[in-house]
Design an enzyme around this catalytic site. Sequence first.
Site, PDB file in Angstrom:
ATOM      1  N   CYS A  56       0.782  -1.237   0.000  1.00 20.57           N
ATOM      2  CA  CYS A  56       0.000   0.000   0.000  1.00 20.57           C
ATOM      3  C   CYS A  56       0.815   1.288   0.000  1.00 20.57           C
ATOM      4  O   CYS A  56       0.767   2.054  -0.956  1.00 20.57           O
ATOM      5  CB  CYS A  56      -0.923   0.025   1.204  1.00 20.57           C
ATOM      6  SG  CYS A  56      -1.987  -1.403   1.307  1.00 20.57           S
TER       7      CYS A  56
ATOM      8  N   HIS B 271      -2.459   6.530   3.859  1.00 26.20           N
ATOM      9  CA  HIS B 271      -1.353   5.628   4.239  1.00 26.20           C
ATOM     10  C   HIS B 271       0.041   6.159   3.896  1.00 26.20           C
ATOM     11  O   HIS B 271       0.938   5.393   3.541  1.00 26.20           O
ATOM     12  CB  HIS B 271      -1.551   4.212   3.646  1.00 26.20           C
ATOM     13  CG  HIS B 271      -1.032   3.153   4.580  1.00 26.20           C
ATOM     14  ND1 HIS B 271      -1.156   1.805   4.361  1.00 26.20           N
ATOM     15  CD2 HIS B 271      -0.341   3.279   5.753  1.00 26.20           C
ATOM     16  CE1 HIS B 271      -0.585   1.143   5.354  1.00 26.20           C
ATOM     17  NE2 HIS B 271      -0.086   2.011   6.204  1.00 26.20           N
TER      18      HIS B 271
END
Length: 555
Positions: free
Chosen positions: A85, A140
Amino acid sequence: MMMAMIFFITLLNFKLILLCFASCTIPLSERLADSRPNIVLIMADDMGWGDVGANWPNTRDTPFLDYLASISMRLPDYHSGASVCSVSRAALLTGRLTPRTGVWQNFASTALGGLPTNETIISELLKTVGYATAIHGKWHLGHQPPFHPSYRGFDEYVGIPYSIDMGCTDNPGFNYPPVKACPKDPPLFFEQKHEHADDVKNVIEADLTVGIPLYQCLTPHCPDNNCNKEIIEQPVNLSTLTQSYIDNDRRFIRRSIEANKPFFLYLPLSHMHVPHDYAQQFKNTSILPSIYGVPNIYGDTLRELDYHVNQTYQLLQNLGILNQTLLIFTSDNGPWSSKCDLAGNQGPFTGIWQQLPFSSGGGGGGGTAKFTTWEAGHRIPFIAHWPGMIKGGTISNAIGSHLDLMPTIAYLAGFTLPLNRSFDGIDLSPVLFDGSNQGHEYLFHPDMLGHLSAVRYNQYKAYYTTYPAIDGACGGKEGMIMHHKPPLIFDLSRDLAESTPIIVSQSVYDAIDQALHEKLNDIASTPHTQADYRIGGLDARACCDAGHIVCRCTD
Ligand SMILES: *[C@@H]1O[C@H](CO)[C@@H](O)[C@H](O)[C@H]1NC(C)=O
Ligand SMILES: *[C@@H]1O[C@H](CO)[C@@H](O)[C@H](O)[C@H]1NC(C)=O
Ligand SMILES: *[C@@H]1O[C@H](CO)[C@@H](O)[C@H](O)[C@H]1NC(C)=O
Ligand SMILES: *[C@@H]1O[C@H](CO)[C@@H](O)[C@H](O)[C@H]1NC(C)=O
Ligand SMILES: *[C@@H]1O[C@H](CO)[C@@H](O)[C@H](O)[C@H]1NC(C)=O
Ligand SMILES: *[C@@H]1O[C@H](CO)[C@@H](O)[C@H](O)[C@H]1NC(C)=O
């Protein structure tokens, strides 16, 4: 002399745009003259290449994405910048490879750092040319100022700062192993827990399982630089998250139109990451029965994702702005295969060599998708829609990458890339708008240490290092990290499953070695950054009410 189809339409910002299809003889630069399209970039999380029916007909839970593909261009050979991610998102937003940005692994829920602030990202550059910018979804790349998205060129941020398995919720959804709900009753306050020394350990464990926070920052920067003040829900209710994003998309797009500004809406969705949860209306809607004889949770989640994309499309259509909007659908990396029936579909990219036992000369087993440089780790769906500019129902075999979005958007929106650093992408405009098949000749894939140990060269895929997913495959069988010199080479034009390494001519080995050498030299000799991966204590949490052990928003 060929008859070109030409349309003039007036943009909301009163500029002219000249539209025509791939066969058009008018140069691209003139067709795009003065137009600055809206950009809607939808990026699913952990979604497999094979999860889109248009890519892989065994999947039948994406009716809208399949329709969208039929009126868009699809790139079946498109890749994320990395296979996890944070790393993939850093590559997408900067247009730069992992060793340049320094973002080589995921950020923790108590991370102090994030994507380094001297890395310049798409939203920051779009702001310099007058775009309204929003991110609705998963960031993120750091949640403390100045790494928080509302400090990174986004006028507004609605979303979750990291993955939805990095904390607890009240209604945990589906995951393996099953997720525990946040403690609620009796209310566990931090001070109470501290009264007993034995509980300190529990407090530390609880730190790892704070409620998943939902931020809503409708202006840039957080009040008093305290982003915890902008948490509106903790723990978030995952079954209402999609609708909340849809409502915010609608509000942001309408507001941008009223302000007469082109907009950039970045939608990095939490679907298809575990744990899966979704609104009641999607329960049992998947048409594929699960192989485990229980309702197909993954398929139901895919249905809700498909619905979200459709709602976004309907909104653009109802507002009459599809013709001024580049709509892209993609994913951040491949499926998390150890999640078994809760993971996405790898399509034909099974990474067979890795799965063969050592005794047969293979990699000894393990997952070949997310976390890995095998094709299913980084080959992802890519659909691009823009009526009048992109010819519907087309497939391009050009090799594309998330790294290309920065230079492509720079060209469309009319900003220049910062001159004092190197970029790794190419401008995909000729592919998208002009029928060119010229994508990357070389593409470099970072491994789990951030090293560029896998290289794509035309149809060849070369591995200097092979390894399985860190947490094994479904069933937990694990292989080994192996280094290869000369590199192990597969011919993807005949072997999408990467089953049988081939010997190539010396000139091919030399070309790959040489290209990698040049890339590494360029990285070493131009500005590159280190990310701060230190983690903090309780104060570093994204926390609505620090008095509560899971930071639950009280009141
Ligand atoms: C997309 O949404 C519209 C409006 O709700 C609906 O009529 C249509 O059937 C949906 N399309 C697909 C393919 O699901
Ligand atoms: C989440 O929202 C749904 C739909 O409004 C509701 O039925 C459910 O009770 C909520 N869950 C929790 C834990 O509040
Ligand atoms: C979904 O199907 C299962 C059995 O397959 C059933 O137990 C459940 O009640 C169904 N849920 C809904 C919302 O229809
Ligand atoms: C959008 O572009 C298409 C293709 O060029 C054209 O047929 C259509 O009329 C345009 N729609 C609007 C609302 O301008
Ligand atoms: C690169 O240029 C930008 C302005 O475009 C400037 O802000 C930045 O400090 C420069 N960085 C380096 C390392 O020179
Ligand atoms: C960012 O800052 C670091 C430390 O000052 C420097 O080494 C690096 O070259 C900078 N990166 C860029 C892209 O300017």
